[in-house]
Design a protein around this motif. Structure first.
Motif, short mmCIF file in Angstrom:
data_model
loop_
_atom_site.label_atom_id
_atom_site.label_comp_id
_atom_site.label_asym_id
_atom_site.label_seq_id
_atom_site.Cartn_x
_atom_site.Cartn_y
_atom_site.Cartn_z
N PRO A 66 -6.68 2.13 -1.68
CA PRO A 66 -5.88 3.15 -0.99
C PRO A 66 -4.39 2.95 -1.27
CG PRO A 66 -6.57 1.45 0.55
CD PRO A 66 -7.20 1.11 -0.77
N GLY A 67 -3.61 3.98 -1.00
CA GLY A 67 -2.16 3.85 -1.08
C GLY A 67 -1.62 4.23 -2.43
N GLY A 68 -0.46 3.65 -2.74
CA GLY A 68 0.28 4.09 -3.92
C GLY A 68 1.30 5.13 -3.50
N LYS A 69 0.96 5.82 -2.43
CA LYS A 69 1.90 6.69 -1.73
C LYS A 69 1.36 6.86 -0.31
CE LYS A 69 -0.15 10.94 -3.46
NZ LYS A 69 0.19 12.28 -3.91
N TYR A 116 1.52 3.08 -9.30
CA TYR A 116 1.21 4.28 -8.53
C TYR A 116 -0.20 4.15 -7.93
CZ TYR A 116 0.99 9.38 -7.59
OH TYR A 116 0.85 10.61 -7.00
N ILE A 170 0.81 -1.21 0.00
CA ILE A 170 0.00 0.00 0.00
C ILE A 170 0.85 1.27 0.00
CG2 ILE A 170 -0.23 0.01 2.53
CD1 ILE A 170 -3.15 0.93 2.12
N LYS A 172 -3.04 1.57 -6.04
CA LYS A 172 -1.91 0.65 -5.93
C LYS A 172 -2.30 -0.77 -6.34
CE LYS A 172 2.21 -0.34 -5.62
NZ LYS A 172 2.99 -0.01 -6.80
#
Lengths: 451, 459
Positions: free
Chosen positions: B317-320, A369, A113, A372
């Motif tokens: 959610p997330g990815g960063k 990105y 994540i 995710k």
């Protein structure tokens, strides 16, 4: 004879957790019996589901149906009128019940994540061809994204090394539960992940830097693996079939005998490619542009491995060729960004594949990105609204995915004897505003949140 | 800024920008013959839905809307039988990167003088997808790799002569000052943090922004003091023109809205703190963690200056780090707090063709259907100061609307037609438009947004 390929025996409960109390039937104390029942309900759910519609994916949908789960397997499925719920079973209700969804190709567990160094193991950048990297050594069953997809009905994922270099490593098939990878595991290795096209090019002048070089490097490596197999085969023959009795040391001139073949040193890299060439493990080739898909088909023709095409954004241009080659397609997520070599992708590709009679599944794929991870429920929904029937779209994330992954004896449809992996919905699963209300894996209710 | 000095700036800006003839980007004349859309379910947003309604448009404006039977159809009107369809206002995307926007470059973290309108390609296939998704107005912005990456531009997806526009000025929305309207793009959190001269921390980020706004205040004071008590401007007292500081003054004096990228709850609070100090009008964008500070946002809106929030939803959610707690509930929680919000695509983060889906996911997260549809239209218009012209089906507003095959929040529904200022700009029945709606060979966009420096120099 491949000890590296392990297929877990039909799982009991893939969920780890509470120590399962096995209480012998001889216990007679009413109190203890009560306690035992209570524990059994939480640990090993004996569950039944009443649903307005059951999409079994093994025949027409059942209206007003019941599914009975005993010891982690589906014990019965049928119309409510003719299906009994045994006493003491916890009964859930749903508008719509489907098999647990199968994501034919994702990266959750190797990608995390936070998308940071500590939770991103999808690619090792040190070399362009690394089939020896096992996903089982990298999969994190505690990853939050696994919980995320599970709560939207995904119960099985073919996950592992991502596309992005010529050969990045292996994938594994896991259930989306389990405290350890061993508990989650269905099959390892499942596939070897390869990529053709611009994303497989290396930076900074390193090879490969062009499409031609990519294929040249793959061919060279596969030829090495073929040679490795031959050496092993010759050595094995020698062992099984000992040479004629050694000539004694008399003056009889010996016939010139070839140097006895010795088995090659173990080479994990070539062993894995050898498994691909021998058809034990499919080569999953991520290719979007038509010319990259063609290259994959050409490689398959030359080396005879089992090819599965991944992403295949321009597959609609080559449907007859793909059909002719008998190749399965794990199609890109419908909502994958239409940029780079997938800029010409179409929401309607799945419908083209159906028309051509090509077996396919829809994947969550790899996202570098945001988001995710994609969710196959959402991706199949877009296909359902762009030319697929409901059953075709659901099939692409259930039974067809199971068939492509070779696990359809165990999962992918609601049939007696199969793993009790199920997803409950408040309505049409593909509608944006429907909720996934519960998820069951191996007979255990693993989600009760409304998603 | 005095009216006079403002005029001086405005005139200079027009001259410098080469738009000495405002009519070059004025609305192109629409077909003057009235057109009647008969029998569709109308969702005006400004009022309750009309099951079988009539919509009349003329000269690019809505001239009548009402139930069938009690709404007169002008004689000579072209009639469109749209029974069984759904008509709602054209969608307003408050945050898009379509058309290859390139704002600030890697040389500095704050570049308010840079205008994104000088970088856009109107022929980019992205604009074909925008209308295929039912979007008729978009705020096209530079990226979030800077504390301040430049000036944004509000575009109408017009087809001035029935063809896609060939120049970007055909798409501008002319403001009251005769200039193309737009805002200022700012960002905080991790995207705008990087190697010097970019800030290395959140504290440094806020410091750099404050320093720059204070410079603009001082610059503005000099301009004001050049005008004597008698109202006469002493040109010798004027400071040398500074395009960047001029833009910041536009923000502080409310002529340009600050569109502020911000994810984490504490970053949102930092934006509110800076707004308190410098008085700019601000829209909070993305707001992944707005659900944690919904009450504070609502309170800030009541105090004034905060127009509302513009939400993005993504499929996981997330990815960063700062998006790790993004949630479908954001809209519902802002609604509960009484705060205003719209959705946006952030195209290419999400695809313009799927904008309706965003609101539907909001409903999945607990939002009411009415507010979800408002968040795609009128609320978005309010966040761009365009609510008097677009965002609802009301007499006198621009004839920007979409014709849908069914429920706007259903996955099975298709955008069949998109109309802007009385002209059809998308028609699913047209093979070329269909190609851009579903994708396929040659549908690819030809230009990606320039996202300096996030992911580049900043990493």
């Amino acid at each position: 004879m491949n000890s590296k390929i392990q297929t877990q025996k039909l799982a009991s409960s893939p969920l780890p957790a509470p120590p399962r109390l096995r209480v012998p039937f001889s216990v007679t104390s009413a109190f203890t019996l009560f306690l035992a029942c209570a524990i059994a309900t939480t640990a090993q759910a004996q569950v039944a589901i009443k649903a307005k519609t059951i999409h079994t994916m093994a025949g027409p949908a059942i209206t007003d149906g019941i599914v009975v789960i005993t010891d982690g397997r589906i014990a019965a499925v049928g119309p409510a009128a003719s299906t009994q719920i045994p006493a003491g079973y916890e009964t859930l209700t749903a508008e719509v019940l489907t098999p647990g969804l199968i994501d034919a190709r994702g990266t959750v567990g190797l990608t995390g994540i936070f998308n940071s160094r500590h939770d991103s193991d999808q690619i090792d950048p040190s070399a362009p061809i690394q089939p020896e990297l096992r996903a089982i050594d990298a999969y994190n069953p505690q990853e939050k994204l696994i919980q995320w997809v599970r709560e939207f009905g995904t119960t099985t994922v073919n996950t592992g090394h991502a596309p992005g270099s010529l050969i990045t490593g292996q994938t594994i098939i896991v259930k989306t539960t389990g405290n350890t990878v061993e508990e989650a595991l269905v099959k390892s290795p499942a596939m070897v992940s390869a990529t053709l096209g611009p994303s497989a090019n290396e930076q900074g002048g390193k090879a490969p830097g062009t499409r031609g070089k990519q294929v040249a490097m793959l061919r060279e490596e596969l030829l090495k693996a073929r040679d490795y197999i031959e050496k092993k085969t010759r050595a094995a023959k020698k062992k099984d079939d000992p040479a004629p009795a050694p000539a004694d040391s008399t003056d009889k001139p010996t016939e010139k005998s070839p140097t006895p073949p010795t088995p090659p040193d173990r080479n994990l890299h070539l062993e894995m490619l050898a498994d691909v060439l021998e058809g034990k493990v499919p080569l999953l080739v991520h290719a979007n542009r038509a010319q990259d898909i063609e290259s994959a088909l050409r490689l398959k023709q030359e080396f005879g491995f089992r090819l599965i095409l991944e992403s295949a954004a321009e597959a609609y241009l080559l449907a007859p060729q793909i059909k002719e080659a008998g190749v399965d397609v794990i199609l890109h997520p419908s909502m994958q960004r239409a940029v780079g070599d997938s800029e010409n992708q179409s929401f309607e590709t799945a419908a083209v594949l159906v028309k051509a009679g090509i077996r396919f599944a829809i994947e969550s794929g790899y996202e570098s990105y945001v988001p995710k991870t994609r969710v196959v429920l959402f991706e199949a929904a877009i296909a359902a609204s762009n030319g697929l029937t409901f059953d075709q779209a659901l099939g692409a994330v259930t039974i067809e995915a199971a068939r492509i992954l070779g696990i359809d004896q165990r999962v992918g449809s609601i049939q007696t004897g199969k793993d009790a992996d199920l997803a409950l919905f408040s309505g049409d699963p593909f509608e944006y505003t429907t909720h996934c209300t519960a998820v069951i894996v191996g007979g255990t209710i693993v989600s009760r949140v409304e998603r | 800024m005095t009216a006079r000095s403002f005029l001086r700036f405005a005139t200079a800006a027009i001259l410098i920008s080469g738009f000495a003839h405002p009519h070059t980007y004025a609305q192109a004349p629409a077909d003057s013959k009235p057109q009647a859309f008969i029998g569709a379910r109308l969702i005006p947003i400004s009022g309750p839905a009309i099951d079988r309604g009539i919509l009349i448009i003329e000269n690019g404006k809505i001239t009548a809307i009402g139930p069938e039977g009690s709404t007169a159809i002008p004689s000579g009107a072209a009639r469109h039988d749209v029974a069984g369809k759904v008509i709602m206002p054209g969608l307003v995307d408050t945050h898009s990167h379509v058309g290859g926007p390139g704002g600030a470059d890697g040389s500095a973290p704050i570049q308010p003088g840079v205008r994104v309108m000088d970088s856009l390609n109107p022929l980019d296939s992205g604009y074909r997808r925008v209308v295929a998704g039912g979007i008729t107005t978009a705020n096209v912005m530079p990226g979030s790799g800077h504390l301040l990456s430049g000036q944004t531009v509000y575009l109408k997806m017009r087809r001035p002569d029935g063809k896609p526009p060939r120049t970007i000025d055909q798409m501008f929305i002319q403001g009251a000052d005769g200039k193309p309207s737009g805002g200022i793009k700012m960002a905080n959190g991790t995207n705008s943090i990087g190697q010097p001269p970019f800030p290395g921390s959140r504290g440094k980020s806020a410091f750099l922004v404050r320093e720059q706004f204070i410079k603009a205040q001082e610059y503005n004071a000099k301009i004001k003091s050049a005008t004597g008590a008698d109202g006469k401007l002493d040109e010798t007292k004027l400071p040398a023109r500074d395009l960047g500081l001029e833009a910041l003054i536009d923000a502080m004096e409310g002529r340009k809205i600050v569109h502020h990228h911000t994810h984490r709850a504490d970053d949102i609070m930092t934006v509110l703190r800076l707004r308190d100090e410098f008085g700019f009008r601000v829209v909070l964008h993305h707001v992944s963690e707005a659900w944690k500070v919904a009450d504070q946002i609502a309170a800030a809106e009541k105090e004034g200056g905060v127009l509302g929030s513009s939400i993005i939803l993504v499929d996981s959610p997330g990815g960063k780090l700062e998006a790790a707690e993004v949630s479908f509930i954001t809209g519902a929680s802002l609604a509960k707090a009484g705060a205003r919000f719209a959705y946006h695509t952030d195209d290419w983060i999400t695809d313009s063709r799927l904008f309706l889906r965003m609101a539907a996911l909001g409903v999945r997260g607990g939002l009411s259907r009415d507010l979800a549809l408002r968040a795609l239209t009128l609320s978005g218009a309010e966040l761009l100061d365009l609510q008097d012209r677009i965002g609802s089906l009301q007499t006198g507003k621009d004839a920007d609307f979409i014709i849908l095959s069914g429920d706007p929040l259903s996955v099975y529904t298709k955008v069949e037609q998109t109309w802007v200022e009385g002209r059809m700009v998308f028609n699913r029945a047209d093979p070329s438009d269909h190609l851009h709606q579903v994708g396929g060979y040659s549908a690819g966009r030809d230009q990606s947004p320039y996202f300096c420096c996030f992911g580049g120099a900043g990493q």
